[in-house]
Design a protein around this motif. Structure first.
Motif, PDB file in Angstrom:
ATOM      1  N   ARG A  95       3.595   6.924  -1.295  1.00  0.00           N
ATOM      2  CA  ARG A  95       4.189   7.321  -2.579  1.00  0.00           C
ATOM      3  C   ARG A  95       3.212   7.054  -3.717  1.00  0.00           C
ATOM      4  O   ARG A  95       2.857   5.922  -3.986  1.00  0.00           O
ATOM      5  N   ARG A  96       2.753   8.121  -4.356  1.00  0.00           N
ATOM      6  CA  ARG A  96       1.846   7.986  -5.496  1.00  0.00           C
ATOM      7  C   ARG A  96       2.442   8.555  -6.768  1.00  0.00           C
ATOM      8  O   ARG A  96       2.219   8.055  -7.862  1.00  0.00           O
ATOM      9  N   THR A  97       3.184   9.624  -6.641  1.00  0.00           N
ATOM     10  CA  THR A  97       3.869  10.219  -7.778  1.00  0.00           C
ATOM     11  C   THR A  97       5.036  11.036  -7.246  1.00  0.00           C
ATOM     12  O   THR A  97       5.013  11.480  -6.084  1.00  0.00           O
ATOM     13  N   ARG A 151       8.729  13.486  -8.705  1.00  0.00           N
ATOM     14  CA  ARG A 151       9.686  13.877  -9.749  1.00  0.00           C
ATOM     15  C   ARG A 151      11.083  13.690  -9.178  1.00  0.00           C
ATOM     16  O   ARG A 151      11.360  14.069  -8.038  1.00  0.00           O
ATOM     17  N   ASP A 165       9.441  11.645 -14.099  1.00  0.00           N
ATOM     18  CA  ASP A 165       8.262  11.586 -13.247  1.00  0.00           C
ATOM     19  C   ASP A 165       7.973  10.122 -12.958  1.00  0.00           C
ATOM     20  O   ASP A 165       7.892   9.307 -13.879  1.00  0.00           O
ATOM     21  N   GLU A 212       5.274   7.544 -11.763  1.00  0.00           N
ATOM     22  CA  GLU A 212       3.855   7.307 -11.526  1.00  0.00           C
ATOM     23  C   GLU A 212       3.702   5.929 -10.868  1.00  0.00           C
ATOM     24  O   GLU A 212       4.243   4.937 -11.370  1.00  0.00           O
ATOM     25  N   VAL A 222       5.714   0.896 -10.825  1.00  0.00           N
ATOM     26  CA  VAL A 222       6.242   2.258 -10.877  1.00  0.00           C
ATOM     27  C   VAL A 222       6.793   2.499 -12.276  1.00  0.00           C
ATOM     28  O   VAL A 222       7.682   1.770 -12.739  1.00  0.00           O
ATOM     29  N   TYR A 242       8.503   5.239 -14.968  1.00  0.00           N
ATOM     30  CA  TYR A 242       9.307   6.464 -15.011  1.00  0.00           C
ATOM     31  C   TYR A 242       9.226   7.071 -16.412  1.00  0.00           C
ATOM     32  O   TYR A 242       9.641   6.452 -17.395  1.00  0.00           O
TER      33      TYR A 242
END
Length: 290
Positions: free
Chosen positions: A222-224, A226, A240, A242, A254, A256
């Motif tokens: 998990r990197r990015t 939506r 999103d 990140e 993380v 948002y």
């Protein structure tokens, strides 16, 4: 990964030249032409043949094994960063560094608080929720009363229906598979250690859905992402996610953020006004980010 023989040879020569004999317990001696170690001394310290080491420095050797690289790193007294560089030049993935575990560095906690109105969480690589700020608590609900192994977003996704209620039903399959694919990668990185094995066994006990997804053997760190969140006060908002990885690689920050120009920008501002206290009264207990 391809082996870069020329760069590897240069790095070994220069690392050898920087190291003083006394640093490895060898006598300096009166007849040394250079202050560094001799090739024969490095090969002896590393437990390898002098001929093979000479060929490494001459950029004409076959690819060394990971075990041999570890011995060379110890013989040359390389730092962790230098050791990793050695592995990369030799065409190997560097060994995993020490894990941070559940201890979150004060600087990272300070950064989490400084994000202010931006929802953010600190997660372990297996999905353990280690910390979050007030904005994340207002968006996803309070998990401060959840302790121990239940404070894990993968476990809660498959075991707690209230977590899923915070996301539209047509996204449940995608989110579940993303959780499992990320967990697969973490388990492999850890070498199937006790903590990851225990979590996987526990997840298999939640029912057939996790087992079905696990057996797909999908892997995706998990990197990015939506995601849409259904909030009792905001309605459905889009964010999103990140993912910023800490140097230890087993902790992630993380963040948002709403897509620029979307109505979710206004929703996030309203969330700041509502605050976590109002959100607690509206949320189903224990929703977390996904």
């Amino acid at each position: 990964m391809d082996m870069d023989r020329r760069e590897l040879a240069d790095f070994l020569r220069r690392s050898r030249a920087r190291l003083r004999p006394r640093e490895v317990g060898l006598p300096t001696g009166p007849r040394r032409r250079t202050p560094g170690l001799r090739r024969e001394e490095v090969s002896q310290l590393a437990g390898m043949s002098a001929d093979y080491y000479m060929r490494l420095e001459q950029a004409r050797s076959p690819q060394p094994s990971a075990q041999l690289l570890g011995a060379l790193a110890r013989a040359l007294r390389l730092t962790a960063d230098e050791r990793d560089h050695l592995y990369v030049l030799a065409g190997h993935r560097p060994p995993a560094g020490p894990l941070a575990g559940e201890h979150v560095r004060p600087g990272l906690l300070h950064l989490l608080d400084r994000l202010g109105d931006t929802p953010a969480q600190i997660l372990g690589d297996l999905g353990d929720l280690l910390a979050h700020n007030a904005a994340a608590e207002a968006l996803f609900g309070c998990v401060c009363t959840v302790d121990g192994p239940d404070r894990n977003i993968v476990w809660r996704w498959f075991a707690d229906p209230s977590v899923r209620s915070a996301h539209p039903e047509d996204e449940h399959e995608r989110i579940g598979r993303a959780h499992v694919a990320d967990l697969r990668a973490a388990v492999a990185r850890r070498g199937h250690d006790a903590a990851s094995a225990a979590l996987v066994r526990r997840l298999h006990g939640t029912g057939g859905e996790f087992t079905r997804m696990w057996e797909l053997h999908e892997v995706a760190v998990r990197r990015t992402a939506r995601m849409r969140v259904r909030h009792p006060e905001l309605g459905t908002a889009e964010f999103d996610a990140e993912v910023l990885v800490t140097p230890a690689e087993d902790q992630r920050l993380v963040v948002y953020t709403p897509p620029p120009g979307s109505r979710s920008v206004e929703a996030l501002e309203l969330l700041r006004v509502i605050g976590p206290e109002t959100a607690h009264r509206s949320h189903a207990a224990g929703a977390t980010g996904s």
